[in-house]
Design a protein around this motif. Structure first.
Motif, PDB file in Angstrom:
ATOM      1  N   LYS A   1       0.821  -1.215   0.000  1.00  6.92           N
ATOM      2  CA  LYS A   1       0.000   0.000   0.000  1.00  6.92           C
ATOM      3  C   LYS A   1       0.859   1.271   0.000  1.00  6.92           C
TER       4      LYS A   1
ATOM      5  N   TYR B   1     -12.668  -1.950  -3.698  1.00  3.31           N
ATOM      6  CA  TYR B   1     -13.161  -2.079  -2.320  1.00  3.31           C
ATOM      7  C   TYR B   1     -14.681  -1.944  -2.240  1.00  3.31           C
TER       8      TYR B   1
ATOM      9  N   HIS C   1     -16.826  -2.872   0.683  1.00  5.59           N
ATOM     10  CA  HIS C   1     -16.796  -2.046   1.898  1.00  5.59           C
ATOM     11  C   HIS C   1     -17.538  -0.715   1.722  1.00  5.59           C
TER      12      HIS C   1
ATOM     13  N   PHE D   1     -15.484   3.670   7.158  1.00  7.84           N
ATOM     14  CA  PHE D   1     -14.111   4.016   6.775  1.00  7.84           C
ATOM     15  C   PHE D   1     -13.894   4.029   5.265  1.00  7.84           C
TER      16      PHE D   1
ATOM     17  N   LEU E   1     -10.528   5.061   3.220  1.00 14.63           N
ATOM     18  CA  LEU E   1      -9.806   3.960   2.578  1.00 14.63           C
ATOM     19  C   LEU E   1      -9.494   4.301   1.114  1.00 14.63           C
TER      20      LEU E   1
ATOM     21  N   THR F   1      -5.389  -7.529  10.480  1.00 14.55           N
ATOM     22  CA  THR F   1      -5.663  -6.233   9.845  1.00 14.55           C
ATOM     23  C   THR F   1      -5.179  -5.080  10.711  1.00 14.55           C
TER      24      THR F   1
ATOM     25  N   ARG G   1       2.656  -6.942   8.882  1.00  9.12           N
ATOM     26  CA  ARG G   1       1.965  -5.787   9.476  1.00  9.12           C
ATOM     27  C   ARG G   1       2.542  -5.433  10.845  1.00  9.12           C
TER      28      ARG G   1
ATOM     29  N   ILE H   1      -4.735   0.470  11.717  1.00  9.17           N
ATOM     30  CA  ILE H   1      -5.673  -0.380  10.974  1.00  9.17           C
ATOM     31  C   ILE H   1      -5.969   0.205   9.589  1.00  9.17           C
ATOM     32  N   SER H   2      -5.889   1.517   9.457  1.00  9.21           N
ATOM     33  CA  SER H   2      -6.198   2.132   8.156  1.00  9.21           C
ATOM     34  C   SER H   2      -4.953   2.221   7.264  1.00  9.21           C
TER      35      SER H   2
ATOM     36  N   ASN I   1      -2.155   0.021   6.859  1.00  7.43           N
ATOM     37  CA  ASN I   1      -1.623  -1.261   7.340  1.00  7.43           C
ATOM     38  C   ASN I   1      -0.729  -1.973   6.332  1.00  7.43           C
TER      39      ASN I   1
ATOM     40  N   ILE J   1      -0.120  -3.530   3.738  1.00  2.00           N
ATOM     41  CA  ILE J   1      -0.231  -4.611   2.746  1.00  2.00           C
ATOM     42  C   ILE J   1      -1.626  -5.213   2.753  1.00  2.00           C
TER      43      ILE J   1
HETATM   44  P1  CMP Z   1      -7.466  -4.844   3.754  1.00  2.50           P
HETATM   45  O1  CMP Z   1      -7.914  -6.031   4.517  1.00  2.50           O
HETATM   46  O2  CMP Z   1      -6.298  -4.932   2.898  1.00  2.50           O
HETATM   47  O3  CMP Z   1      -8.696  -4.313   2.888  1.00  2.50           O
HETATM   48  C1  CMP Z   1      -9.743  -3.584   3.514  1.00  2.50           C
HETATM   49  C2  CMP Z   1      -9.116  -2.463   4.272  1.00  2.50           C
HETATM   50  O4  CMP Z   1     -10.006  -1.619   4.969  1.00  2.50           O
HETATM   51  C3  CMP Z   1      -8.250  -3.049   5.381  1.00  2.50           C
HETATM   52  O5  CMP Z   1      -7.148  -3.672   4.807  1.00  2.50           O
HETATM   53  C4  CMP Z   1      -7.948  -1.823   6.192  1.00  2.50           C
HETATM   54  O6  CMP Z   1      -6.908  -1.065   5.615  1.00  2.50           O
HETATM   55  C5  CMP Z   1      -9.256  -1.064   6.045  1.00  2.50           C
HETATM   56  N1  CMP Z   1     -10.025  -1.216   7.262  1.00  2.50           N
HETATM   57  C6  CMP Z   1     -10.613  -2.323   7.718  1.00  2.50           C
HETATM   58  N2  CMP Z   1     -11.241  -2.079   8.884  1.00  2.50           N
HETATM   59  C7  CMP Z   1     -11.029  -0.779   9.154  1.00  2.50           C
HETATM   60  C8  CMP Z   1     -11.430   0.082  10.206  1.00  2.50           C
HETATM   61  N3  CMP Z   1     -12.169  -0.374  11.220  1.00  2.50           N
HETATM   62  N4  CMP Z   1     -11.034   1.354  10.157  1.00  2.50           N
HETATM   63  C9  CMP Z   1     -10.293   1.809   9.120  1.00  2.50           C
HETATM   64  N5  CMP Z   1      -9.891   1.041   8.071  1.00  2.50           N
HETATM   65  C10 CMP Z   1     -10.257  -0.240   8.103  1.00  2.50           C
END
Ligand code: CMP
Length: 142
Positions: free
Chosen positions: A11, A51, A54, A59, A63, A93, A104, A111-112, A114, A116
């Motif tokens: 990322k 994405y 989502h 988020f 994202l 994550t 990670r 978490i935002s 992260n 990879i």
């Molecule tokens: P990834 O699993 O690669 O793809 C979905 C992404 O959404 C995840 O990585 C995080 O970067 C992001 N993500 C997931 N949950 C959250 C959260 N609670 N807050 C912010 N970003 C999130």
């Protein structure tokens, strides 16, 4: 066990900190074969599409903004049990929950941001690989 694929993205935060060499080294040392790879930058439409699962999450906008702010490295990786083994290699994550030695745990800050991505199922791996690469670019799959 089956020889399968997973899709990864290093990322923008990982590339901003010049971590791509170390991360790719850890991936190949862990037994994954790179069968497709590119340096690219996602457009807003690309990130919204990738994405889309989502899109209703709180988020989602952050994202999309994060994933489009700089270049990424997208790659297709091949290994026995690629999806499961790669998720073990990258860790949880949220880096606060990531096991010691995982990518990670070593390179992610939150978490935002992260570092990879790894596909979460064989079906999504195929969809995500096709998002980034043509069949001609995925060498072992021809
Ligand atoms: P990834 O699993 O690669 O793809 C979905 C992404 O959404 C995840 O990585 C995080 O970067 C992001 N993500 C997931 N949950 C959250 C959260 N609670 N807050 C912010 N970003 C999130």
């Amino acid at each position: 066990m089956s020889k399968n694929i997973t899709l990864t993205m290093l990322k923008p935060d990982a590339l901003e900190k010049n971590h791509e060499g170390a991360i790719l080294h850890q991936i190949t040392e862990s037994g994954f074969k790179i069968v497709a790879m590119k340096l690219t930058q996602l457009t807003k439409a690309d990130a919204e599409d990738f994405y889309s699962v989502h899109k209703d999450k709180p988020f989602f906008n952050d994202l999309v903004e994060f994933m489009t702010r700089g270049p990424i490295i997208a790659a297709v990786l091949q290994k026995d049990d690629a999806v499961e083994d790669f998720r073990t290699l990258i860790g949880a994550t949220n880096p606060e929950d990531a096991a010691e030695g995982t990518i990670r745990e070593k390179y992610a800050v939150s978490i935002s941001e992260n570092a990879i991505h790894g596909s979460d199922s064989d079906e999504n791996a195929a969809r995500e690989a096709a998002f980034h690469f043509s069949k001609r670019e995925m060498f072992s799959l021809q």
